[in-house]
Scaffold this motif. Structure first.
Motif, short mmCIF file in Angstrom:
data_model
loop_
_atom_site.label_atom_id
_atom_site.label_comp_id
_atom_site.label_asym_id
_atom_site.label_seq_id
_atom_site.Cartn_x
_atom_site.Cartn_y
_atom_site.Cartn_z
N MET A 111 0.83 -1.21 0.00
CA MET A 111 0.00 0.00 0.00
C MET A 111 0.86 1.26 0.00
O MET A 111 0.44 2.30 -0.50
CB MET A 111 -0.96 -0.01 1.19
N GLY A 112 2.07 1.18 0.53
CA GLY A 112 3.01 2.31 0.42
C GLY A 112 3.41 2.56 -1.03
O GLY A 112 3.51 3.72 -1.47
N VAL A 113 3.60 1.48 -1.79
CA VAL A 113 3.93 1.62 -3.22
C VAL A 113 2.73 2.21 -3.97
O VAL A 113 2.89 3.09 -4.82
CB VAL A 113 4.35 0.26 -3.81
N VAL A 114 1.51 1.74 -3.65
CA VAL A 114 0.31 2.27 -4.30
C VAL A 114 0.16 3.75 -3.98
O VAL A 114 -0.14 4.57 -4.88
CB VAL A 114 -0.94 1.48 -3.86
N SER A 115 0.40 4.15 -2.74
CA SER A 115 0.32 5.56 -2.37
C SER A 115 1.36 6.39 -3.10
O SER A 115 1.10 7.52 -3.51
CB SER A 115 0.50 5.73 -0.86
#
Length: 129
Positions: A111-115
């Motif tokens: 989710m950090g990569v998606v953000s």
């Protein structure tokens, strides 16, 4: 014949079991909604669609548009994968009566990569306009 059919296990509703299960489902649906929005944004970049029509062609055309759209679609797939990951492991923690208030590390990383992809898209759109 009937002895071969597995019977579903009932989980007793003690404490916050029902609320925790609803939380897992709500989080999965939120991940799916995020993935749908990212894939819609990816499609709009590829199709050069705009909410407000203008005389100028879309700013994200050419190679930059394809790269941004590909990143957004990959982020959409990653969001679905992260949601399924969190749901699966949260469900098994719930069944085994383990505490699962802390998010799993792979989920947080994905989710950090998606953000980061969302933030990068915002920066690219702002600098191109």
């Amino acid at each position: 014949m009937n002895s071969m059919i597995p019977r579903p296990e009932m989980i007793r509703n003690t404490g916050s079991t029902a609320r925790d299960f609803c939380m897992l489902e709500r989080n999965l649906l939120s991940h799916i909604k995020l993935a749908l929005l990212l894939s819609l944004l990816s499609s709009s970049v590829l199709l050069r669609a705009r909410l407000v029509p203008s005389d100028n062609p879309s700013e994200l055309s050419g190679t930059i548009g394809y790269v941004v759209a590909s990143l957004q679609f990959a982020a959409a797939l990653a969001a679905i994968f992260a949601g399924a990951w969190e749901y699966y492991y949260g469900y098994w923690d719930l069944r085994n009566m383990h505490a699962f208030l802390v998010a799993t590390k792979p989920h947080l990383g994905i989710m950090g990569v998606v953000s980061s992809v969302v933030l990068l898209t915002c920066i690219i759109v702002l600098t191109q306009s």
